[in-house]
Design an enzyme around this catalytic site. Sequence first.
Site, PDB file in Angstrom:
ATOM      1  N   LYS A  38       4.845 -14.819  18.512  1.00  0.00           N
ATOM      2  CA  LYS A  38       3.722 -13.854  19.477  1.00  0.00           C
ATOM      3  C   LYS A  38       2.505 -14.612  19.518  1.00  0.00           C
ATOM      4  O   LYS A  38       1.584 -14.227  20.270  1.00  0.00           O
ATOM      5  CB  LYS A  38       3.872 -12.487  19.105  1.00  0.00           C
ATOM      6  CG  LYS A  38       5.136 -11.915  19.397  1.00  0.00           C
ATOM      7  CD  LYS A  38       5.341 -10.405  19.188  1.00  0.00           C
ATOM      8  CE  LYS A  38       6.694  -9.551  19.672  1.00  0.00           C
ATOM      9  NZ  LYS A  38       7.813 -10.326  18.418  1.00  0.00           N
ATOM     10  N   ARG A  55       0.914  -1.247  -0.140  1.00  0.00           N
ATOM     11  CA  ARG A  55       0.012  -0.054  -0.074  1.00  0.00           C
ATOM     12  C   ARG A  55       0.662   1.303   0.030  1.00  0.00           C
ATOM     13  O   ARG A  55       0.333   2.334   0.021  1.00  0.00           O
ATOM     14  CB  ARG A  55      -0.851   0.103   1.063  1.00  0.00           C
ATOM     15  CG  ARG A  55      -0.134   0.029   2.463  1.00  0.00           C
ATOM     16  CD  ARG A  55      -1.054   0.073   3.475  1.00  0.00           C
ATOM     17  NE  ARG A  55      -0.311   0.117   4.925  1.00  0.00           N
ATOM     18  CZ  ARG A  55      -1.136   0.150   6.287  1.00  0.00           C
ATOM     19  NH1 ARG A  55      -2.429   0.026   6.232  1.00  0.00           N
ATOM     20  NH2 ARG A  55      -0.473   0.373   7.320  1.00  0.00           N
TER      21      ARG A  55
END
Length: 256
Positions: A132, A39
């Site tokens: 994580k 993006r």
Amino acid sequence: MFKNKAILITGGTGSFGRAFLSYLIKNYSGFKKIIIFSRDELKQFEMSNSYSETKYPFIRYFLGDVRDQSRLHRAFEEVDYVIHAAALKQVPAAEYNPFEAIKTNIIGAQNIIEASLNSKKVSKVIALSTDKAVSPVNLYGATKLCSDKLFVSANNIVGNKKKLLFSVVRYGNVMGSRGSVIPEFINQKAKNNILKITDKKMTRFNISIKESVQLVVWSLKNAIGGEIFVPKISSYKITDLAKAIAPNSKILITGI
């Protein structure tokens, strides 16, 4: 396996995307297309200076966001393999902007799945995850756990309808990647010679960018669908890293 194939990399202008593109160019040939989907138009411009479409005519730079399902559908036309590396991964930013992380990391993952299911050619999707995501204690980890569940369960949606598989690669901290601890420590050393550490007992699982790329390529070759590939990798104490980078610096314990 890459001959006459079209490969799309979401988050393609990030640390992994650049390294993955470089590895493919150095080690393989005969691509139909390699699509860099991201993006950030500035990062695409900077990347195109190193990997121009003139020198590498199979490269395409495709501006778009994984949050935008219609844009993904257009990008996925004629694509064979998808490497999903796009994510909001900064832990404090995710805590402060929780729904933004959810929109990119969870809804974006579902959009990748939908675009793959609706594509006529996509046959393999490899999604990048993180350590994580294991018993997550922060929102970033929780969003990636949700993302992993979506990709693994997407194999149930496919059924026997078409040849399409989804797999996940889950590894630790990539050494030297943007926003990670090593460049941060180097910046802190240069700024005031004080290194900020959350907790002296903190450790990190560690993998080099080259190892992460090789793991994804291996997973792409060997995936049968539904796996979460977890490499056995070494870890280090954050205090040992601090001493290695700046042995004479002061340590400031900030708390987790």
